[in-house]
Motif scaffolding. Structure first.
Motif, PDB file in Angstrom:
ATOM      1  N   ALA A  35       0.814  -1.219   0.000  1.00 36.43           N
ATOM      2  CA  ALA A  35       0.000   0.000   0.000  1.00 36.43           C
ATOM      3  C   ALA A  35       0.843   1.264   0.000  1.00 36.43           C
ATOM      4  CB  ALA A  35      -0.935   0.007   1.213  1.00 36.43           C
ATOM      5  N   LEU A  36       2.131   1.154  -0.273  1.00 36.03           N
ATOM      6  CA  LEU A  36       3.012   2.318  -0.174  1.00 36.03           C
ATOM      7  C   LEU A  36       2.690   3.390  -1.214  1.00 36.03           C
ATOM      8  CD1 LEU A  36       6.424   0.621   0.651  1.00 36.03           C
ATOM      9  CD2 LEU A  36       5.040   2.050   2.159  1.00 36.03           C
ATOM     10  N   THR A  37       2.203   2.999  -2.382  1.00 37.62           N
ATOM     11  CA  THR A  37       1.826   4.019  -3.366  1.00 37.62           C
ATOM     12  C   THR A  37       0.624   4.822  -2.867  1.00 37.62           C
ATOM     13  OG1 THR A  37       0.529   2.344  -4.546  1.00 37.62           O
ATOM     14  CG2 THR A  37       2.758   2.792  -5.351  1.00 37.62           C
ATOM     15  N   TRP A  38      -0.305   4.154  -2.198  1.00 38.24           N
ATOM     16  CA  TRP A  38      -1.449   4.856  -1.616  1.00 38.24           C
ATOM     17  C   TRP A  38      -1.003   5.741  -0.453  1.00 38.24           C
ATOM     18  CZ3 TRP A  38      -6.660   5.241  -2.756  1.00 38.24           C
ATOM     19  CH2 TRP A  38      -7.089   4.512  -3.872  1.00 38.24           C
ATOM     20  N   ALA A  39      -0.018   5.278   0.308  1.00 37.17           N
ATOM     21  CA  ALA A  39       0.516   6.100   1.388  1.00 37.17           C
ATOM     22  C   ALA A  39       1.095   7.395   0.836  1.00 37.17           C
ATOM     23  CB  ALA A  39       1.586   5.326   2.157  1.00 37.17           C
ATOM     24  N   ALA A  40       1.783   7.292  -0.303  1.00 32.49           N
ATOM     25  CA  ALA A  40       2.352   8.491  -0.928  1.00 32.49           C
ATOM     26  C   ALA A  40       1.259   9.423  -1.434  1.00 32.49           C
ATOM     27  CB  ALA A  40       3.278   8.082  -2.075  1.00 32.49           C
ATOM     28  N   THR A  77       6.185  11.097   8.370  1.00 31.39           N
ATOM     29  CA  THR A  77       7.135   9.994   8.280  1.00 31.39           C
ATOM     30  C   THR A  77       6.353   8.749   7.879  1.00 31.39           C
ATOM     31  OG1 THR A  77       8.568  10.913  10.006  1.00 31.39           O
ATOM     32  CG2 THR A  77       8.797   8.569   9.531  1.00 31.39           C
ATOM     33  N   ILE A  78       6.772   8.079   6.803  1.00 30.34           N
ATOM     34  CA  ILE A  78       6.086   6.884   6.314  1.00 30.34           C
ATOM     35  C   ILE A  78       7.019   5.695   6.470  1.00 30.34           C
ATOM     36  CG2 ILE A  78       5.004   5.771   4.333  1.00 30.34           C
ATOM     37  CD1 ILE A  78       4.313   8.558   3.289  1.00 30.34           C
TER      38      ILE A  78
END
Length: 294
Positions: free
Chosen positions: A100-105, A121-122
């Motif tokens: 889900a890191l693209t959604w986090a960005a 901070t992610i």
């Protein structure tokens, strides 16, 4: 007392006085003194200790719950007063599952554009670790699965539903197909996320449901590592569509939809259930709600 409660929380988290002191940026004697003063103030022993940390006493276990609540309330008070005077500011820590890191960005970009004085901070973490981080006050919110494993008492905002894709290099035995079924992955050389990842557990269940024993040659907690192995030509992997499209953009790789198996699992934002939330966290939940509506 607040600083001593934070010392106590650090010792409980690290299970080691030296590491706890290092995490707080203080000396070990200062930490030990602070814990002893806290015990004197409360009138109970919190930690079993001889020459080293021996765990929390029953009273310490109960005190840890209160310590986390008191420090969280203190941070909320500070954030609310700061927001009243200066608008939203401070630091927001978001832990996200790797897929889900693209959604986090996307969420971070929209949020920081609206609130430029908040630093985000992610962190990439497995789903179960995200829940622990929320409990231990190491993360303010998480981006994780909502309906696959127990979450406990949290606020949730659904963002999307996963759709799984096979990622293969041209010339692979499965390449050129318009769609695939989970049973088509039998005997295929797979590189997958490691078993501590919830995505991997979902994939394993789908394969087991059709009687496929996965032939996994490479495991990693990094989606980048998986794509690099696929690009070498000897492997295929299975990833949710969003992260798969992002990592394969511009690469000579094929994305093939997978059909059958479990219904796609929902992924969304979670945060500790508090009423009210801190102003910053309330704004993040609201931003996630706007993204969900779109």
């Amino acid at each position: 007392m607040l600083s001593k409660l934070e010392m106590f929380i650090a010792v409980a988290k690290e299970g080691h006085f030296g590491r706890a002191a290092q995490s707080l940026g203080i000396t070990q004697p200062s930490l030990s003194t602070g814990i002893k003063q806290l015990e004197d103030q409360l009138g109970v022993q919190l930690i079993f200790r001889g020459s080293r940390f021996g765990g929390l006493t029953p009273e310490g276990q109960r005190a840890l719950t209160w310590a986390r609540k008191i420090t969280a309330d203190s941070r909320q008070l500070r954030d609310e007063m700061r927001a009243t005077k200066h608008g939203l500011s401070g630091q927001l820590r978001l832990a996200a599952i790797p897929t889900a890191l693209t959604w986090a960005a996307t969420l971070s970009t929209a949020f920081t554009q609206a609130h430029p004085n908040v630093q985000m901070t992610i962190l990439s973490r497995p789903s179960m670790q995200i829940l622990t981080m929320l409990d231990d006050l190491e993360a303010d919110a998480g981006l994780t699965y909502l309906d696959n494993e127990p979450l406990g008492r949290v606020s949730t905002v659904p963002l999307y539903e996963e759709r799984y894709m096979v990622v293969a290099a041209p010339g692979n035995a499965l390449s050129g197909r318009a769609r695939l079924h989970w049973s088509d992955l039998a005997e295929q050389p797979l590189c997958l996320l490691s078993p501590d990842m919830q995505n991997r557990r979902i994939i394993d269940r789908n394969l087991n449901a059709v009687g496929v024993l996965p032939r996994v040659g490479v495991e990693s907690n990094s989606t980048v590592v998986l794509i690099a192995h696929v690009e070498s030509g000897g492997w295929i992997t299975v990833l949710p569509e969003g992260i798969a499209r992002f990592l394969t953009e511009g690469k000579p790789l094929e994305l093939i939809p997978l059909e059958g198996g479990e219904v796609g699992h929902r992924v969304g934002l979670i945060a500790p259930h508090r009423d009210p939330n801190t102003p910053v966290l309330a704004a993040l939940l609201a931003e996630a709600g706007r993204m969900s509506a779109l």
